[in-house]
Design a protein around this motif. Structure first.
Motif, PDB file in Angstrom:
ATOM      1  N   SER A 404       0.845  -1.205   0.000  1.00 50.88           N
ATOM      2  CA  SER A 404       0.000   0.000   0.000  1.00 50.88           C
ATOM      3  C   SER A 404       0.873   1.245   0.000  1.00 50.88           C
ATOM      4  O   SER A 404       1.995   1.241   0.519  1.00 50.88           O
ATOM      5  CB  SER A 404      -0.926   0.005   1.226  1.00 50.88           C
ATOM      6  OG  SER A 404      -0.170   0.008   2.429  1.00 50.88           O
ATOM      7  N   GLN A 405       0.347   2.292  -0.605  1.00 49.54           N
ATOM      8  CA  GLN A 405       0.993   3.603  -0.598  1.00 49.54           C
ATOM      9  C   GLN A 405      -0.042   4.627  -0.178  1.00 49.54           C
ATOM     10  O   GLN A 405      -1.069   4.787  -0.838  1.00 49.54           O
ATOM     11  CB  GLN A 405       1.552   3.958  -1.975  1.00 49.54           C
ATOM     12  CG  GLN A 405       2.236   5.304  -2.040  1.00 49.54           C
ATOM     13  CD  GLN A 405       3.422   5.393  -1.100  1.00 49.54           C
ATOM     14  OE1 GLN A 405       4.247   4.484  -1.031  1.00 49.54           O
ATOM     15  NE2 GLN A 405       3.517   6.468  -0.351  1.00 49.54           N
ATOM     16  N   ILE A 406       0.220   5.297   0.934  1.00 51.43           N
ATOM     17  CA  ILE A 406      -0.740   6.258   1.478  1.00 51.43           C
ATOM     18  C   ILE A 406      -0.289   7.671   1.117  1.00 51.43           C
ATOM     19  O   ILE A 406       0.871   8.039   1.302  1.00 51.43           O
ATOM     20  CB  ILE A 406      -0.873   6.099   3.000  1.00 51.43           C
ATOM     21  CG1 ILE A 406      -1.482   4.727   3.320  1.00 51.43           C
ATOM     22  CG2 ILE A 406      -1.726   7.219   3.595  1.00 51.43           C
ATOM     23  CD1 ILE A 406      -1.603   4.426   4.785  1.00 51.43           C
ATOM     24  N   ALA A 407      -1.206   8.443   0.576  1.00 55.08           N
ATOM     25  CA  ALA A 407      -0.927   9.830   0.201  1.00 55.08           C
ATOM     26  C   ALA A 407      -1.905  10.742   0.938  1.00 55.08           C
ATOM     27  O   ALA A 407      -3.045  10.356   1.225  1.00 55.08           O
ATOM     28  CB  ALA A 407      -1.073  10.014  -1.306  1.00 55.08           C
ATOM     29  N   VAL A 408      -1.458  11.942   1.244  1.00 53.09           N
ATOM     30  CA  VAL A 408      -2.282  12.922   1.963  1.00 53.09           C
ATOM     31  C   VAL A 408      -2.588  14.082   1.027  1.00 53.09           C
ATOM     32  O   VAL A 408      -1.671  14.685   0.440  1.00 53.09           O
ATOM     33  CB  VAL A 408      -1.553  13.424   3.232  1.00 53.09           C
ATOM     34  CG1 VAL A 408      -2.378  14.481   3.937  1.00 53.09           C
ATOM     35  CG2 VAL A 408      -1.253  12.261   4.166  1.00 53.09           C
ATOM     36  N   ALA A 409      -3.863  14.391   0.885  1.00 50.70           N
ATOM     37  CA  ALA A 409      -4.299  15.419  -0.067  1.00 50.70           C
ATOM     38  C   ALA A 409      -3.663  16.768   0.232  1.00 50.70           C
ATOM     39  O   ALA A 409      -3.143  17.440  -0.673  1.00 50.70           O
ATOM     40  CB  ALA A 409      -5.823  15.531  -0.048  1.00 50.70           C
ATOM     41  N   GLU A 410      -3.676  17.187   1.497  1.00 55.12           N
ATOM     42  CA  GLU A 410      -3.161  18.515   1.824  1.00 55.12           C
ATOM     43  C   GLU A 410      -1.651  18.613   1.572  1.00 55.12           C
ATOM     44  O   GLU A 410      -1.134  19.679   1.243  1.00 55.12           O
ATOM     45  CB  GLU A 410      -3.473  18.869   3.278  1.00 55.12           C
ATOM     46  CG  GLU A 410      -2.873  17.930   4.309  1.00 55.12           C
ATOM     47  CD  GLU A 410      -3.272  18.278   5.727  1.00 55.12           C
ATOM     48  OE1 GLU A 410      -2.550  17.855   6.651  1.00 55.12           O
ATOM     49  OE2 GLU A 410      -4.302  18.953   5.915  1.00 55.12           O
ATOM     50  N   THR A 411      -0.928  17.488   1.694  1.00 55.97           N
ATOM     51  CA  THR A 411       0.507  17.486   1.414  1.00 55.97           C
ATOM     52  C   THR A 411       0.766  17.558  -0.086  1.00 55.97           C
ATOM     53  O   THR A 411       1.615  18.331  -0.555  1.00 55.97           O
ATOM     54  CB  THR A 411       1.164  16.225   1.994  1.00 55.97           C
ATOM     55  OG1 THR A 411       0.950  16.180   3.409  1.00 55.97           O
ATOM     56  CG2 THR A 411       2.659  16.220   1.716  1.00 55.97           C
ATOM     57  N   PHE A 412       0.036  16.747  -0.857  1.00 52.89           N
ATOM     58  CA  PHE A 412       0.245  16.722  -2.304  1.00 52.89           C
ATOM     59  C   PHE A 412      -0.148  18.044  -2.939  1.00 52.89           C
ATOM     60  O   PHE A 412       0.550  18.543  -3.839  1.00 52.89           O
ATOM     61  CB  PHE A 412      -0.560  15.579  -2.915  1.00 52.89           C
ATOM     62  CG  PHE A 412      -0.485  15.504  -4.409  1.00 52.89           C
ATOM     63  CD1 PHE A 412       0.686  15.122  -5.040  1.00 52.89           C
ATOM     64  CD2 PHE A 412      -1.586  15.833  -5.190  1.00 52.89           C
ATOM     65  CE1 PHE A 412       0.772  15.068  -6.430  1.00 52.89           C
ATOM     66  CE2 PHE A 412      -1.519  15.768  -6.575  1.00 52.89           C
ATOM     67  CZ  PHE A 412      -0.334  15.386  -7.195  1.00 52.89           C
ATOM     68  N   GLU A 413      -1.236  18.639  -2.500  1.00 58.33           N
ATOM     69  CA  GLU A 413      -1.736  19.851  -3.146  1.00 58.33           C
ATOM     70  C   GLU A 413      -0.838  21.061  -2.920  1.00 58.33           C
ATOM     71  O   GLU A 413      -0.846  21.999  -3.728  1.00 58.33           O
ATOM     72  CB  GLU A 413      -3.153  20.154  -2.641  1.00 58.33           C
ATOM     73  CG  GLU A 413      -4.188  19.146  -3.131  1.00 58.33           C
ATOM     74  CD  GLU A 413      -5.522  19.299  -2.428  1.00 58.33           C
ATOM     75  OE1 GLU A 413      -5.608  20.146  -1.512  1.00 58.33           O
ATOM     76  OE2 GLU A 413      -6.469  18.571  -2.784  1.00 58.33           O
TER      77      GLU A 413
END
Length: 622
Positions: A404-413
């Motif tokens: 699994s790879q977890i991404a955070v919207a606020e970090t990516f944006e």
């Protein structure tokens, strides 16, 4: 029952309560969380804030100094009574600088700058393969952001050399909603198991059972991995028709099957049958064991499906010449069955066209959950909520060991350069997708002691070295269990790892049985990977407190005992280096002056490879 019985107590309206109690909800009272109670709790935190505590320390220190001076003493003489001293001068020590290995990608060496290296246009040393993926979007208000993240990751992954089938890219571009679970509930932590489970089923429908008809339309097969009864990793292709009551037929890679981690454990039936994919019955009644093949216009030679693919709107096949493999464009004609002798697969008995087959059955027919699909679960979160992160990591491993790879919207944006951000994530993702087939690593580490272009780091490169890192996690409060986890490095660059995990009674010391099992398991994995036994052992031991240093001798004795049981003889010739790792300290290394370090902005850091191996690491020295 309190997990932290030594925390402060707080007076709230009706009496005194433990601070931990204020964060728990046992049962709702009539006046729970009313304004008066909230105000009292906030006043407590105001009075015990970090700044307030620091001010309290300053005031008490001032009072103490005034009292000392009134008694005609100095602060230094008073501290000396307790064998303590205060000094504004840091301890000056001489350190050595170990040569740092050169980091090399497939196409270039990394150019270090201020401790960082540029990943742009770098082809990974050994890229992995991402055959399939699925998305769980917990950030339901960021659907566009989630799609942008997936598209960016896949695009940059291809730039780094990670193999992504054309069909998988087509799914990402045109059918992303068919492999995305959009969570719309209000309790994501509680619902994570169900959401991940639904995502896995979606991946199976699209890739294994071809619900979108992509593979059939493009005359291609879904390539992935499976595991035989001896836990050997096998590359395979899913055969049509794909959906037969949740089971699938497989075509195995018979060329590479013998190169898996445990080839000697294969059964005789698996060894004999690995070439065949079907048992066919011709219209004239004859029955044969056969392997599915592909006819093309460019040659009379029939192509194996695992050497054939649909890419960028055309079909391609592998051409082998002078030990090299290259993909060349071909024209697809159709499928056929190559019949061979079951006792000697080198003898071709007949070639049967697809229209001449009346019935067939699969030689290798397994449940769809035994096939690796998806290769990766992408979980997109709205924020850095640790509870949701922990739950998703737990359930993806619990359901079937999915990466699994977890991404955070606020970090990516908020990333100014999303491609650069994706490159950093993909160096880790490439390692997650590593398996015994591709042995993927993002880069090689080349040092002076390396022989040729061999992946290795200093000291480890001199002779086969078993490098094992061991850590411990203790249950909170009254929980009486401790988890002991170990990682063993499989290659000279310490880039590829294998792991094992054990449970024991709560203790800072690893039990005799567990430490022996760790060494035996690590030794087995290292030997299977490198086809040679280690000649020395390097142990990094985390989780040992100062008071237990002397008990490390017992663990070392158990390691020596485990080696004796492995070798069945005197193991005294195997040197053991046992390093106790501690990070909970306040020692900081800085250059004595600006000429002895690297400047970065307003700060000057020590050189990479700086090693201080005396004074500070002696027990009780500082």
């Amino acid at each position: 029952q309190l997990q932290y019985p030594n925390m402060p107590i707080v007076h709230v309206k009706k009496g005194w309560f433990p601070a931990e109690f204020l964060h728990q909800k046992f049962a709702r009272s009539n006046d729970a969380n009313d304004r008066d109670m909230i105000d009292q709790v906030l006043r407590y935190y105001d009075g015990h804030a970090g700044s307030a505590l620091m001010q309290d320390v300053i005031e008490k220190r001032r009072t103490l100094l005034n009292q000392i001076r009134a008694d005609g003493l100095s602060l230094a003489s008073r501290l000396n009574f307790y064998n303590l001293r205060i000094s504004d001068d840091p301890t000056c020590l001489k350190a050595k600088i170990i040569q740092t290995p050169a980091i090399k990608f497939r196409n270039e060496r990394a150019q270090l700058r201020d401790g960082d290296f540029n990943l742009k246009d770098a082809i990974f040393s050994k890229p992995a393969a991402l055959n399939s993926f699925v998305v769980v979007n917990f950030a339901r208000n960021n659907q566009h952001s989630c799609a942008d993240y997936v598209q960016t990751m896949l695009r940059v992954a291809v730039n780094h050399g990670i193999e992504i089938p054309y069909v998988t890219m087509e799914v990402a571009r045109n059918y992303l909603e068919n492999v995305t679970v959009l969570y719309s509930g209000s309790h994501p932590v509680n619902d994570a198991l169900d959401a991940v489970g639904r995502a896995i089923e979606m991946a199976k429908k699209v890739y294994i059972h071809d619900s979108l008809n992509i593979f059939r339309r493009n005359n291609d097969l879904f390539k992935t991995f499976c595991y035989n009864e001896c836990q050997c990793t096998i590359e395979c292709a899913v055969l049509p028709p794909r959906s037969v009551n949740g089971s699938v037929g497989l075509l195995l890679d018979y060329n590479k099957l013998s190169s898996t981690r445990n080839p000697n454990a294969m059964s005789d039936n698996m060894a004999m049958d690995r070439y065949f994919s079907h048992k066919i019955k011709r219209r004239n009644g004859e029955e044969h064991y056969a392997r599915l093949k592909i006819r093309i216009t460019q040659t009379d030679t029939r192509i194996d499906p695992l050497d054939f693919r649909f890419s960028k709107g055309r079909h391609e096949a592998i051409r082998r010449s002078n030990g090299e493999e290259n993909w060349v464009t071909v024209n697809f004609i159709g499928y056929c069955y190559e019949c061979r002798d079951t006792k000697n697969t080198g003898v071709i008995l007949d070639v049967v066209e697809e229209h001449d087959v009346e019935a067939f059955s699969y030689i290798h027919n397994i449940c769809d959950w035994e096939v690796e699909c998806p290769s990766l679960i992408i979980s997109y979160h709205p924020d850095k909520d640790k509870a949701l992160y922990d739950k998703v990591k737990c359930v993806t491993n619990q359901i079937g060991g999915y990466q699994s790879q977890i991404a955070v919207a606020e970090t990516f944006e908020r990333q100014k350069n999303k491609n650069q951000y994706a490159s950093a994530v993909l160096t880790k993702l490439n390692a997650k997708l590593s398996n015994p087939y591709n042995k993927a690593v993002s880069w090689k580490s080349i040092c002076e002691e390396s022989v040729g272009d061999v992946d290795s780091i200093p000291w480890v490169a001199v002779k086969p070295t078993l490098v094992v890192g061991i850590g411990m996690a203790h249950g909170l409060g009254n929980c009486g269990k401790t988890v002991v986890a170990a990682s063993v490095c499989l290659d000279g660059g310490c880039m590829r790892l294998s792991h094992c995990c054990f449970l024991q009674q709560k203790s800072d010391i690893i039990s005799t049985g567990n430490i022996k099992d760790i060494i035996k398991t690590s030794w087995k994995e290292f030997t299977a990977e490198n086809e040679k036994c280690p000649e020395r052992i390097l142990i990094y031991r985390d989780g040992m407190s100062d008071g237990n240093f002397e008990r490390a001798d017992g663990e070392i004795a158990n390691i020596r005992s485990a080696i004796s049981e492995i070798l069945s003889d005197n193991s005294a010739t195997i040197p053991i280096t046992y390093v106790i790792c501690q990070s909970q300290h306040n020692i900081r290394m800085v250059p004595k002056d600006e000429t002895q370090g690297n400047r970065r902005g307003q700060t000057v850091n020590v050189y990479s490879g700086t090693c201080l191996d005396h004074t500070v690491m002696e027990f009780g020295a500082l």
